[in-house]
Motif scaffolding. Structure first.
Motif, PDB file in Angstrom:
ATOM      1  N   PRO A  70     -12.281  27.419 -35.870  1.00 19.80           N
ATOM      2  CA  PRO A  70     -12.284  26.290 -36.803  1.00 19.80           C
ATOM      3  C   PRO A  70     -13.616  26.094 -37.534  1.00 19.80           C
ATOM      4  CG  PRO A  70     -12.545  25.507 -34.544  1.00 19.80           C
ATOM      5  CD  PRO A  70     -12.344  26.993 -34.459  1.00 19.80           C
ATOM      6  N   VAL A  71     -14.757  26.578 -36.960  1.00 17.80           N
ATOM      7  CA  VAL A  71     -16.039  26.201 -37.578  1.00 17.80           C
ATOM      8  C   VAL A  71     -16.899  27.423 -37.920  1.00 17.80           C
ATOM      9  CG1 VAL A  71     -16.082  23.896 -36.529  1.00 17.80           C
ATOM     10  CG2 VAL A  71     -17.165  25.806 -35.318  1.00 17.80           C
ATOM     11  N   ARG A 122     -13.130  25.045 -43.619  1.00 12.29           N
ATOM     12  CA  ARG A 122     -13.719  23.736 -43.879  1.00 12.29           C
ATOM     13  C   ARG A 122     -15.240  23.712 -43.877  1.00 12.29           C
ATOM     14  NH1 ARG A 122     -11.811  21.425 -37.971  1.00 12.29           N
ATOM     15  NH2 ARG A 122     -13.880  20.779 -37.313  1.00 12.29           N
ATOM     16  N   LYS A 170     -19.039  28.769 -26.825  1.00  8.78           N
ATOM     17  CA  LYS A 170     -18.196  29.254 -25.720  1.00  8.78           C
ATOM     18  C   LYS A 170     -18.781  30.513 -25.094  1.00  8.78           C
ATOM     19  CE  LYS A 170     -13.876  27.378 -27.453  1.00  8.78           C
ATOM     20  NZ  LYS A 170     -13.923  27.487 -28.932  1.00  8.78           N
ATOM     21  N   LEU A 218     -27.808  37.958 -32.428  1.00  9.16           N
ATOM     22  CA  LEU A 218     -28.009  37.291 -33.718  1.00  9.16           C
ATOM     23  C   LEU A 218     -29.331  37.665 -34.411  1.00  9.16           C
ATOM     24  CD1 LEU A 218     -26.671  35.451 -35.707  1.00  9.16           C
ATOM     25  CD2 LEU A 218     -27.568  33.485 -34.463  1.00  9.16           C
ATOM     26  N   GLY A 241     -27.443  25.186 -36.750  1.00  9.13           N
ATOM     27  CA  GLY A 241     -27.908  26.133 -35.744  1.00  9.13           C
ATOM     28  C   GLY A 241     -28.025  27.535 -36.313  1.00  9.13           C
ATOM     29  N   LEU A 248     -28.153  20.704 -27.417  1.00  3.40           N
ATOM     30  CA  LEU A 248     -27.460  21.553 -26.433  1.00  3.40           C
ATOM     31  C   LEU A 248     -28.451  22.078 -25.392  1.00  3.40           C
ATOM     32  CD1 LEU A 248     -25.200  23.547 -28.904  1.00  3.40           C
ATOM     33  CD2 LEU A 248     -24.392  21.952 -27.158  1.00  3.40           C
ATOM     34  N   LEU A 302     -33.228  25.819 -28.035  1.00  4.47           N
ATOM     35  CA  LEU A 302     -33.918  25.696 -29.315  1.00  4.47           C
ATOM     36  C   LEU A 302     -33.389  26.810 -30.206  1.00  4.47           C
ATOM     37  CD1 LEU A 302     -35.929  28.226 -28.850  1.00  4.47           C
ATOM     38  CD2 LEU A 302     -37.526  26.547 -28.041  1.00  4.47           C
ATOM     39  N   PHE A 357     -35.676  30.699 -25.895  1.00  5.71           N
ATOM     40  CA  PHE A 357     -34.253  30.421 -26.103  1.00  5.71           C
ATOM     41  C   PHE A 357     -33.430  30.917 -24.903  1.00  5.71           C
ATOM     42  CE2 PHE A 357     -30.180  32.290 -27.493  1.00  5.71           C
ATOM     43  CZ  PHE A 357     -29.528  31.171 -27.994  1.00  5.71           C
ATOM     44  N   PHE A 386     -20.811  18.344 -24.320  1.00  2.00           N
ATOM     45  CA  PHE A 386     -20.260  18.701 -25.641  1.00  2.00           C
ATOM     46  C   PHE A 386     -18.750  18.909 -25.539  1.00  2.00           C
ATOM     47  CE2 PHE A 386     -18.916  21.840 -28.794  1.00  2.00           C
ATOM     48  CZ  PHE A 386     -19.460  21.337 -29.975  1.00  2.00           C
ATOM     49  N   PHE A 387     -18.331  19.722 -24.573  1.00  2.00           N
ATOM     50  CA  PHE A 387     -16.895  19.996 -24.463  1.00  2.00           C
ATOM     51  C   PHE A 387     -16.149  18.806 -23.852  1.00  2.00           C
ATOM     52  CE2 PHE A 387     -18.464  24.451 -24.811  1.00  2.00           C
ATOM     53  CZ  PHE A 387     -17.792  24.760 -25.985  1.00  2.00           C
ATOM     54  N   ARG A 409     -15.050  16.267 -26.291  1.00  2.00           N
ATOM     55  CA  ARG A 409     -13.970  16.690 -27.181  1.00  2.00           C
ATOM     56  C   ARG A 409     -12.640  16.843 -26.454  1.00  2.00           C
ATOM     57  NH1 ARG A 409     -18.585  17.722 -29.188  1.00  2.00           N
ATOM     58  NH2 ARG A 409     -18.896  17.817 -31.447  1.00  2.00           N
TER      59      ARG A 409
HETATM   60  N1  3HC Z   1     -19.034  27.116 -30.937  1.00  2.00           N
HETATM   61  C1  3HC Z   1     -17.782  27.128 -30.472  1.00  2.00           C
HETATM   62  N2  3HC Z   1     -16.869  26.172 -30.733  1.00  2.00           N
HETATM   63  C2  3HC Z   1     -17.270  25.166 -31.519  1.00  2.00           C
HETATM   64  C3  3HC Z   1     -18.573  25.072 -32.040  1.00  2.00           C
HETATM   65  C4  3HC Z   1     -19.484  26.120 -31.740  1.00  2.00           C
HETATM   66  N3  3HC Z   1     -20.731  26.137 -32.212  1.00  2.00           N
HETATM   67  N4  3HC Z   1     -18.668  23.948 -32.778  1.00  2.00           N
HETATM   68  C5  3HC Z   1     -17.472  23.356 -32.723  1.00  2.00           C
HETATM   69  N5  3HC Z   1     -16.620  24.080 -31.962  1.00  2.00           N
HETATM   70  C6  3HC Z   1     -15.209  23.794 -31.693  1.00  2.00           C
HETATM   71  C7  3HC Z   1     -15.021  22.490 -30.933  1.00  2.00           C
HETATM   72  O1  3HC Z   1     -15.123  22.704 -29.538  1.00  2.00           O
HETATM   73  C8  3HC Z   1     -13.630  22.094 -31.365  1.00  2.00           C
HETATM   74  O2  3HC Z   1     -12.729  22.880 -30.622  1.00  2.00           O
HETATM   75  P1  3HC Z   1     -11.265  22.311 -30.230  1.00  2.00           P
HETATM   76  O3  3HC Z   1     -10.602  22.012 -31.545  1.00  2.00           O
HETATM   77  O4  3HC Z   1     -10.688  23.426 -29.461  1.00  2.00           O
HETATM   78  O5  3HC Z   1     -11.548  21.075 -29.427  1.00  2.00           O
HETATM   79  C9  3HC Z   1     -13.560  22.566 -32.820  1.00  2.00           C
HETATM   80  O6  3HC Z   1     -14.593  23.544 -32.944  1.00  2.00           O
HETATM   81  C10 3HC Z   1     -13.798  21.468 -33.832  1.00  2.00           C
HETATM   82  O7  3HC Z   1     -14.977  20.783 -33.469  1.00  2.00           O
HETATM   83  P2  3HC Z   1     -15.091  19.201 -33.622  1.00  2.00           P
HETATM   84  O8  3HC Z   1     -13.912  18.555 -33.006  1.00  2.00           O
HETATM   85  O9  3HC Z   1     -16.442  18.825 -33.134  1.00  2.00           O
HETATM   86  O10 3HC Z   1     -14.968  19.038 -35.209  1.00  2.00           O
HETATM   87  P3  3HC Z   1     -15.794  18.127 -36.207  1.00  2.00           P
HETATM   88  O11 3HC Z   1     -15.287  18.442 -37.555  1.00  2.00           O
HETATM   89  O12 3HC Z   1     -15.814  16.717 -35.734  1.00  2.00           O
HETATM   90  O13 3HC Z   1     -17.320  18.644 -36.107  1.00  2.00           O
HETATM   91  C11 3HC Z   1     -19.113  20.205 -36.093  1.00  2.00           C
HETATM   92  C12 3HC Z   1     -17.653  19.926 -36.511  1.00  2.00           C
HETATM   93  C13 3HC Z   1     -20.065  19.299 -36.869  1.00  2.00           C
HETATM   94  C14 3HC Z   1     -19.412  21.649 -36.426  1.00  2.00           C
HETATM   95  C15 3HC Z   1     -19.290  19.930 -34.589  1.00  2.00           C
HETATM   96  O14 3HC Z   1     -18.277  20.602 -33.887  1.00  2.00           O
HETATM   97  C16 3HC Z   1     -20.619  20.371 -34.018  1.00  2.00           C
HETATM   98  O15 3HC Z   1     -21.585  19.652 -34.125  1.00  2.00           O
HETATM   99  N6  3HC Z   1     -20.621  21.565 -33.404  1.00  2.00           N
HETATM  100  C17 3HC Z   1     -21.801  22.071 -32.735  1.00  2.00           C
HETATM  101  C18 3HC Z   1     -22.792  22.615 -33.721  1.00  2.00           C
HETATM  102  C19 3HC Z   1     -23.986  23.182 -33.012  1.00  2.00           C
HETATM  103  O16 3HC Z   1     -24.524  22.585 -32.092  1.00  2.00           O
HETATM  104  N7  3HC Z   1     -24.428  24.339 -33.475  1.00  2.00           N
HETATM  105  C20 3HC Z   1     -25.554  24.996 -32.877  1.00  2.00           C
HETATM  106  C21 3HC Z   1     -25.060  25.917 -31.830  1.00  2.00           C
HETATM  107  S1  3HC Z   1     -26.363  26.643 -30.922  1.00  2.00           S
HETATM  108  C22 3HC Z   1     -26.963  27.864 -31.910  1.00  2.00           C
HETATM  109  O17 3HC Z   1     -26.521  28.030 -33.007  1.00  2.00           O
HETATM  110  C23 3HC Z   1     -28.016  28.728 -31.317  1.00  2.00           C
HETATM  111  C24 3HC Z   1     -28.724  29.566 -32.328  1.00  2.00           C
HETATM  112  O18 3HC Z   1     -29.973  29.017 -32.618  1.00  2.00           O
HETATM  113  C25 3HC Z   1     -28.960  30.953 -31.823  1.00  2.00           C
END
Ligand code: 3HC
Ligand code: NAI
Length: 651
Positions: free
Chosen positions: A24-25, A59, A68, A79, A103, A130, A133, A257, A273-274, A277
């Motif tokens: 989804p994202v 979206r 996950k 990455l 992120g 989370l 960093l 990290f 986080f999970f 949701r």
């Molecule tokens: N990884 C895996 N699954 C994710 C995810 C991610 N990063 N972000 C969201 N999802 C999943 C959710 O668990 C949810 O799953 P479900 O439908 O099975 O319950 C689905 O996507 C939709 O998420 P939301 O219900 O939260 O949807 P919203 O539209 O309300 O919000 C969002 C979307 C703003 C993207 C929010 O989900 C969010 O804040 N996600 C986390 C973003 C984040 O923390 N990113 C950084 C990750 S760490 C990283 O990137 C490390 C890097 O530096 C190496």
């Protein structure tokens, strides 16, 4: 047979469009990372390609690494390798952003040679939320693009910025009027003509922060972080990013990290986080339509009624609020408009939004005005007889399809429903004070609560951006029941030798925003006092009972609202009270305790043990649907530190 790649490339007129499609994202799963590497090598090799655009289907742009995958052994390609490939590509690549670029998603965009964003895009590095960093160059690249102080705020605070701010600080080059991918193509083509800009990683840091900046920022962060480590590590990584050769800084960032990824803090924050949701699972699976929430009734305009009405107005519902007399309706309206004004002052809403919201508020003493509401939330005094009378009056003025909710803290929802003709429409909707701010909504499922009433609770939570947790009927539901249990034990500790300020300090040190005695003073000691008086007749005589709270209430010390409770508030701040200490010493003596001292660790060990035991009982009785739900309640409603994962969490 292998699955189709979530990354595809199409070349038109020398411009490649690389599209990630991973709903989804668009998280950066292993398949996305692999697909991106292939796409980059394809455009590198195809000499007809002059420039490329990196965009996402669905979206949102990439919202981060795939959470996950955290906690499992990492799978190549990693990455940083993908990001280095993007940054070092033969041709200029422009990121086309929409939705949330978060992120690893923002880190990917930082590796591109230009960034175009839709006006509604939000951009951020939320990794610290989370417990980690940015692990793919974010701490090294962002401060080379935007002012260092802004980079520090974004990385250590984790809060995203909107597209306007991103443009202002130089994080994006263009805000797209229409299709960001199309406008990114125009920029990419221009860059191809002008020549590919120097990658961020090679850029000189334009300005080092002033002397003392790092020390002051670290001290501020430590105060705010309440024991959370990742913001402090993130700050150190940013500093290294500016002071070490870039490749060394990238390696150090990655090392931090990976270490943080395996920490308790990160596991706890992922769990939350999970968990947040996945609450209210039993209601989500119901096949019933919620009632329309465009016009909601509220009965009672005190602390909670006014707060709930404010939350509803902020959630774009019209509100009709009933009070006992004209002066009470006026007081309620005043409370609501003052709360909205305070929200505007905090920047939560635009000042110009207040008047239109107040135009959707009707305050009256006439129950007939509720006739067109599909949901009515009662927030009158915590007294069964008063509530029963309100429900009887409601029944007379609304059709059987109207959902009737009670905001009771402790009373039996089944008893409230028992007196009316259609009990299936009754549900508990337990808000937390201040109701327009607190994220938690306990949906109390009565014996008779029907699917429409329950799904209406869920729909309301969604509309008001709250986290719904389902609770069964018992004294205090999930949160107040656990709080009553540990509050009782904290009072036992007072009898045994502790003082309120010692217990509160231990809780703060653990990470709570406030200690239990400060919290009680803030919310008022009278509701729990009334609850204890109600239970007095049925309390087993052998049960241990502390009289300290009762004695404070008896002399009018009901908390902040009376200027005194467990603390004195004449200066506005909580100050330990000699009188309270006297009461405690007398109660210790009356029970024959020889007072002893408690260390902060001992205090917290006792509090956590009681929380877990009560949580266990709540689960065993089926009051909560899962241990994770209990964690969510305590974190979002009671100030349990998020980075500790909740009282039931362990690894
Ligand atoms: N990884 C895996 N699954 C994710 C995810 C991610 N990063 N972000 C969201 N999802 C999943 C959710 O668990 C949810 O799953 P479900 O439908 O099975 O319950 C689905 O996507 C939709 O998420 P939301 O219900 O939260 O949807 P919203 O539209 O309300 O919000 C969002 C979307 C703003 C993207 C929010 O989900 C969010 O804040 N996600 C986390 C973003 C984040 O923390 N990113 C950084 C990750 S760490 C990283 O990137 C490390 C890097 O530096 C190496
Ligand atoms: P409050 O005393 O501030 O407000 C109650 C209001 O109800 C008063 O303004 C009163 O005039 C009005 N009222 C009483 N009888 C009425 C009637 N028959 N018709 C119309 N209005 C009537 O009390 P508060 O704190 O707002 O609590 C309300 C309910 O919310 C209680 O059940 C309480 O347990 C619950 N609650 C309170 C929380 C808190 O932190 N204060 C948190 C969560 C729930």
């Amino acid at each position: 047979m292998s699955l189709p790649s979530p990354v595809s490339t199409a070349v038109v007129d020398g411009i490649a469009r690389i599209t990630i499609d991973n709903p989804p994202v668009n998280a950066l799963s292993q398949a996305v990372r692999e697909g991106l590497l292939k796409a980059i090598s394809q455009v590198n090799e195809d000499v007809s390609v002059r420039a490329a655009v990196l965009t996402c289907a669905g979206r949102t742009f990439v919202s981060g690494a795939d959470i996950k995958e955290f906690g499992r052994p990492p799978q190549p390609p990693f990455l940083p390798e993908v990001i280095a490939a993007v940054e070092g590509a033969r041709i200029p690549i422009v990121a086309a952003l929409h939705g949330t670029a978060l992120g690893g998603g923002l880190e990917l965009a930082l590796a591109c040679h230009g960034r175009v964003a839709a006006a509604s895009t939000r951009l951020g590095l939320p990794e610290v939320s989370l417990g980690i960093l940015p692990g793919a160059g974010g701490t090294v690249r962002l401060p080379r693009l935007v002012p260092v102080e802004r980079a520090v705020d974004m990385i250590t605070g984790g809060k995203p910025v909107n597209a306007d701010t991103a443009l202002e600080i130089g994080l994006v080059d263009v805000i797209a009027e229409e299709d960001p991918a199309r406008e990114a193509e125009i920029l990419a083509s221009a860059l191809a003509t002008r020549g590919k800009p120097e990658p961020l990683i090679k850029r000189q840091v334009p300005r080092r922060p002033d002397a003392g900046f790092w020390e002051k920022t670290e001290a501020d962060l430590r105060r705010k972080a309440r024991g959370q480590q990742s913001p402090i590590e993130a700050l150190a990584a940013i500093r290294e990013g500016l002071e070490l050769p870039p490749n060394e800084a990238l390696a150090r960032e990655r090392e931090r990290f990976l270490r943080l990824q395996g920490s308790f803090e990160a596991a706890a924050l992922r769990h939350v986080f999970f968990a947040e949701r996945n609450t209210a699972a039993s209601i989500r699976s119901l096949d019933a339509q919620p009632v329309d929430l465009a016009h909601v009734g509220v009965v009672g305009g005190g602390t909670m009624g006014a707060g709930i009405a404010t939350a509803l107005l902020l959630g774009a519902s019209s509100v009709t609020l009933i009070e006992r007399d004209i002066s009470a309706t006026e007081a309620a309206r005043k409370r609501i408009s003052e709360t909205l004004a305070a929200s505007a002052q905090r920047g939560a809403i635009a000042p110009s939004a207040i008047e239109p919201m107040l135009a959707h508020l009707t305050t009256t003493t006439d129950y007939a005005a509720l006739g067109t509401c599909s949901l009515i939330i009662e927030a009158v005094f915590e007294d069964l007889a008063v509530k029963a009378e309100v429900f009887n009056r409601l029944e007379e003025v609304v059709p059987p399809s109207t959902v009737l909710a009670t905001n009771t803290s402790y009373l039996d929802v089944d008893e409230i429903a028992a007196g009316i003709r259609h009990p299936e429409r009754v549900v508990g909707l337990h808000f937390f004070s201040p109701a327009h701010v607190m994220k938690l909504l306990e949906i109390v499922r009565g014996k008779a609560s029907g699917p429409v009433a329950l799904t209406t609770g869920l729909a309301l939570a969604k509309r008001l951006k709250k986290i719904p947790v389902v609770a069964g009927v018992c004294d205090g539901f999930i949160g107040n029941r656990i709080m009553s249990a540990y509050r009782r034990d904290c009072e036992f500790m007072l009898e045994e030798g502790a003082l309120p300020q010692g217990i509160d300090a231990a809780m703060r040190q653990f990470g709570f925003a406030m200690g239990i005695f400060e919290v009680q003073d803030l919310s008022g000691l009278d509701i729990a006092w009334a609850m204890r008086k109600r239970r007095a007749a049925t309390r087993p005589p052998e049960e241990r009972y502390s009289r300290i709270s009762d004695r404070l209430c008896e002399v009018g010390r009901l908390g902040r609202k009376t200027g005194a409770g467990f603390y004195d508030y004449s200066s506005g701040k909580p100050v330990p009270s000699a009188l309270v200490e006297q009461v405690i010493l007398e109660e210790s003596a009356a029970r024959g305790f020889e007072r002893r001292s408690f260390t902060p660790d001992e205090i917290m060990a006792r509090i956590l043990k009681v929380m877990r035991a009560e949580g266990g009982a709540i689960l065993a009785e089926g009051i909560a649907e899962s241990a994770a739900d209990i964690d969510v309640v305590m974190i979002t409603g009671y100030g349990f530190p998020r980075h500790k994962g909740g009282p039931m969490f362990s690894i």
